[in-house]
Design an enzyme around this catalytic site. Sequence first.
Site, PDB file in Angstrom:
ATOM      1  N   ASN A 289      -4.046   5.973  -2.039  1.00 28.42           N
ATOM      2  CA  ASN A 289      -3.938   5.992  -0.578  1.00 28.42           C
ATOM      3  C   ASN A 289      -3.562   7.370  -0.053  1.00 28.42           C
ATOM      4  O   ASN A 289      -3.820   7.687   1.099  1.00 28.42           O
ATOM      5  CB  ASN A 289      -2.938   4.941  -0.087  1.00 28.42           C
ATOM      6  CG  ASN A 289      -3.601   3.580  -0.004  1.00 28.42           C
ATOM      7  OD1 ASN A 289      -4.811   3.459  -0.182  1.00 28.42           O
ATOM      8  ND2 ASN A 289      -2.819   2.553   0.255  1.00 28.42           N
TER       9      ASN A 289
ATOM     10  N   HIS B 120      -1.311  -2.894  -7.062  1.00 24.95           N
ATOM     11  CA  HIS B 120      -1.982  -2.532  -5.813  1.00 24.95           C
ATOM     12  C   HIS B 120      -3.494  -2.665  -5.987  1.00 24.95           C
ATOM     13  O   HIS B 120      -4.154  -1.781  -6.530  1.00 24.95           O
ATOM     14  CB  HIS B 120      -1.584  -1.100  -5.424  1.00 24.95           C
ATOM     15  CG  HIS B 120      -2.171  -0.647  -4.134  1.00 24.95           C
ATOM     16  ND1 HIS B 120      -2.461   0.667  -3.865  1.00 24.95           N
ATOM     17  CD2 HIS B 120      -2.528  -1.341  -3.021  1.00 24.95           C
ATOM     18  CE1 HIS B 120      -2.964   0.763  -2.653  1.00 24.95           C
ATOM     19  NE2 HIS B 120      -3.019  -0.434  -2.124  1.00 24.95           N
TER      20      HIS B 120
ATOM     21  N   SER C 261       0.829  -1.214   0.000  1.00 27.36           N
ATOM     22  CA  SER C 261       0.000   0.000   0.000  1.00 27.36           C
ATOM     23  C   SER C 261       0.856   1.253   0.000  1.00 27.36           C
ATOM     24  O   SER C 261       0.360   2.335  -0.288  1.00 27.36           O
ATOM     25  CB  SER C 261      -0.829   0.073   1.286  1.00 27.36           C
ATOM     26  OG  SER C 261      -1.559  -1.074   1.499  1.00 27.36           O
TER      27      SER C 261
ATOM     28  N   GLU D 170      -3.899  -0.161  -8.926  1.00 28.38           N
ATOM     29  CA  GLU D 170      -2.833   0.764  -9.309  1.00 28.38           C
ATOM     30  C   GLU D 170      -1.673  -0.080  -9.833  1.00 28.38           C
ATOM     31  O   GLU D 170      -1.247  -1.030  -9.162  1.00 28.38           O
ATOM     32  CB  GLU D 170      -2.357   1.587  -8.103  1.00 28.38           C
ATOM     33  CG  GLU D 170      -3.354   2.657  -7.693  1.00 28.38           C
ATOM     34  CD  GLU D 170      -2.858   3.477  -6.502  1.00 28.38           C
ATOM     35  OE1 GLU D 170      -3.100   4.689  -6.499  1.00 28.38           O
ATOM     36  OE2 GLU D 170      -2.242   2.918  -5.577  1.00 28.38           O
TER      37      GLU D 170
HETATM   38  N1  LIG Z   1      -6.288  -4.365   3.846  1.00 29.66           N
HETATM   39  C1  LIG Z   1      -6.430  -3.598   2.770  1.00 29.66           C
HETATM   40  O1  LIG Z   1      -7.504  -3.018   2.507  1.00 29.66           O
HETATM   41  C2  LIG Z   1      -5.288  -3.452   1.785  1.00 29.66           C
HETATM   42  C3  LIG Z   1      -5.550  -2.831   0.548  1.00 29.66           C
HETATM   43  C4  LIG Z   1      -4.523  -2.763  -0.384  1.00 29.66           C
HETATM   44  C5  LIG Z   1      -3.255  -3.270  -0.094  1.00 29.66           C
HETATM   45  N2  LIG Z   1      -3.040  -3.850   1.128  1.00 29.66           N
HETATM   46  C6  LIG Z   1      -1.708  -4.404   1.368  1.00 29.66           C
HETATM   47  O2  LIG Z   1      -1.774  -5.812   1.131  1.00 29.66           O
HETATM   48  C7  LIG Z   1      -0.849  -6.498   1.979  1.00 29.66           C
HETATM   49  C8  LIG Z   1      -1.582  -7.525   2.816  1.00 29.66           C
HETATM   50  O3  LIG Z   1      -2.595  -6.874   3.570  1.00 29.66           O
HETATM   51  P1  LIG Z   1      -3.823  -7.687   4.193  1.00 29.66           P
HETATM   52  O4  LIG Z   1      -4.836  -6.669   4.585  1.00 29.66           O
HETATM   53  O5  LIG Z   1      -4.195  -8.820   3.305  1.00 29.66           O
HETATM   54  O6  LIG Z   1      -3.116  -8.276   5.518  1.00 29.66           O
HETATM   55  P2  LIG Z   1      -3.554  -9.542   6.391  1.00 29.66           P
HETATM   56  O7  LIG Z   1      -3.020  -9.285   7.751  1.00 29.66           O
HETATM   57  O8  LIG Z   1      -5.016  -9.824   6.217  1.00 29.66           O
HETATM   58  O9  LIG Z   1      -2.761 -10.767   5.686  1.00 29.66           O
HETATM   59  C9  LIG Z   1      -1.368 -10.869   5.639  1.00 29.66           C
HETATM   60  C10 LIG Z   1      -1.040 -12.359   5.522  1.00 29.66           C
HETATM   61  O10 LIG Z   1       0.359 -12.497   5.254  1.00 29.66           O
HETATM   62  C11 LIG Z   1       0.779 -13.710   5.859  1.00 29.66           C
HETATM   63  N3  LIG Z   1       2.228 -13.748   5.933  1.00 29.66           N
HETATM   64  C12 LIG Z   1       3.048 -13.084   6.791  1.00 29.66           C
HETATM   65  N4  LIG Z   1       4.346 -13.378   6.514  1.00 29.66           N
HETATM   66  C13 LIG Z   1       4.332 -14.232   5.445  1.00 29.66           C
HETATM   67  C14 LIG Z   1       5.349 -14.879   4.682  1.00 29.66           C
HETATM   68  N5  LIG Z   1       6.654 -14.708   4.950  1.00 29.66           N
HETATM   69  N6  LIG Z   1       4.973 -15.694   3.663  1.00 29.66           N
HETATM   70  C15 LIG Z   1       3.662 -15.891   3.378  1.00 29.66           C
HETATM   71  N7  LIG Z   1       2.654 -15.309   4.073  1.00 29.66           N
HETATM   72  C16 LIG Z   1       2.990 -14.475   5.083  1.00 29.66           C
HETATM   73  C17 LIG Z   1       0.076 -13.696   7.214  1.00 29.66           C
HETATM   74  O11 LIG Z   1       0.036 -14.989   7.798  1.00 29.66           O
HETATM   75  C18 LIG Z   1      -1.317 -13.161   6.817  1.00 29.66           C
HETATM   76  O12 LIG Z   1      -2.207 -14.225   6.536  1.00 29.66           O
HETATM   77  C19 LIG Z   1      -0.134  -5.405   2.779  1.00 29.66           C
HETATM   78  O13 LIG Z   1       1.021  -5.035   2.101  1.00 29.66           O
HETATM   79  C20 LIG Z   1      -1.156  -4.274   2.781  1.00 29.66           C
HETATM   80  O14 LIG Z   1      -0.573  -3.008   2.990  1.00 29.66           O
HETATM   81  C21 LIG Z   1      -4.020  -3.968   2.063  1.00 29.66           C
END
Ligand SMILES: NC(=O)c1ccc[n+]([C@@H]2O[C@H](COP(=O)([O-])OP(=O)(O)OC[C@H]3O[C@@H](n4cnc5c(N)ncnc54)[C@H](O)[C@@H]3O)[C@@H](O)[C@H]2O)c1
Length: 295
Positions: free
Chosen positions: A188, A137, A116, A149
């Site tokens: 963002n 993204h 993000s 994005e």
């Molecule tokens: N939540 C949102 O609305 C959103 C929107 C766009 C982008 N993002 C980005 O997407 C990414 C994930 O966010 P999310 O909301 O899905 O988080 P989340 O906490 O729901 O999921 C993250 C997952 O990553 C796993 N993980 C951690 N280390 C790992 C590894 N080494 N190998 C494999 N899996 C691993 C965790 O077990 C967890 O299941 C982040 O970079 C976040 O900034 C989030």
Amino acid sequence: MDKVFVLGAGFMGGGITQVVAQGGYTVYLYDTSPAALESTLKQIRWSTEKLASKGKIKDSAKAVLDRITTVKDLSLVSQCQWVIEAVYEDEQLKKGIFKDLDTRCKPETILASNTSSIPITRLASPTTHPERVIGLHFFGPVPMMKLVEVIKGEKTSDAVFQKSLYFINSLGQYPVKVMKDIPGFIMNRVSGASFREALSLVEKGIASIEDVDKGMHYGFNWNIGPFEIADNAGLDTYVRVGKAFQALGAEEVAVTSELLEKMVAAGRLGRKVGKGFYDYLPDGTKVPFDITTIK
Ligand SMILES: NC(=O)c1ccc[n+]([C@@H]2O[C@H](COP(=O)([O-])OP(=O)(O)OC[C@H]3O[C@@H](n4cnc5c(N)ncnc54)[C@H](O)[C@@H]3O)[C@@H](O)[C@H]2O)c1
């Protein structure tokens, strides 16, 4: 048809897996947490069946689900044309993953991050082929949101950028091109500014959570307001993204707030746990949280 490997089976990785499988691709989904894999697969099944029953996807739910395989390690990345990373927002964690993927994948495999906030150039820096690293993204909940994005790192090749635009179009998503690799990219920064202001108004007792959300809905035609969006995204993710911005020296775009930190510490992580800025009741209704009760 290309094969896609998704790393991280959380809120975003699960949604990305679903949309990519709906697009006809074979997808391998990996997470270090078996519990995350299991619960995300359940969520994907539920969502795919719901969309299929409403005629919103072109294939049957079974056809889509048959294209998804959960895996216990990274060995299959060597057979994939795309790897999409969606683990926690943590620069060191992501860099370690890109370094590892660089040695495991064929040089032509495109390595994408769903970060993000973190510039793609930084994530590509430990790799020997930074020209194949790109930002994709997605926005959550991914099966409902059409925006992606597409971020060109300083060393991303034009060919990889064009291929990525084509890939996103092939999923039925709308690609917005980010031509300069700055922290937080485009959307963002815009949505963070409004959420920062919304939090400040609520923290100062000037407006209620519900009124800000309703106001943006009725006054600006937003489907849902900033607090509802934050609950969907996960408040812990907001805190991690805020810290990532601070670590990048981009404090001016970070959403940081004492209230947000306290809510996360109290386990109010948003919709995924049934409580955040709202309490989500079993009958499908929601009640705004009284922020004066938070310690
Ligand atoms: N939540 C949102 O609305 C959103 C929107 C766009 C982008 N993002 C980005 O997407 C990414 C994930 O966010 P999310 O909301 O899905 O988080 P989340 O906490 O729901 O999921 C993250 C997952 O990553 C796993 N993980 C951690 N280390 C790992 C590894 N080494 N190998 C494999 N899996 C691993 C965790 O077990 C967890 O299941 C982040 O970079 C976040 O900034 C989030």
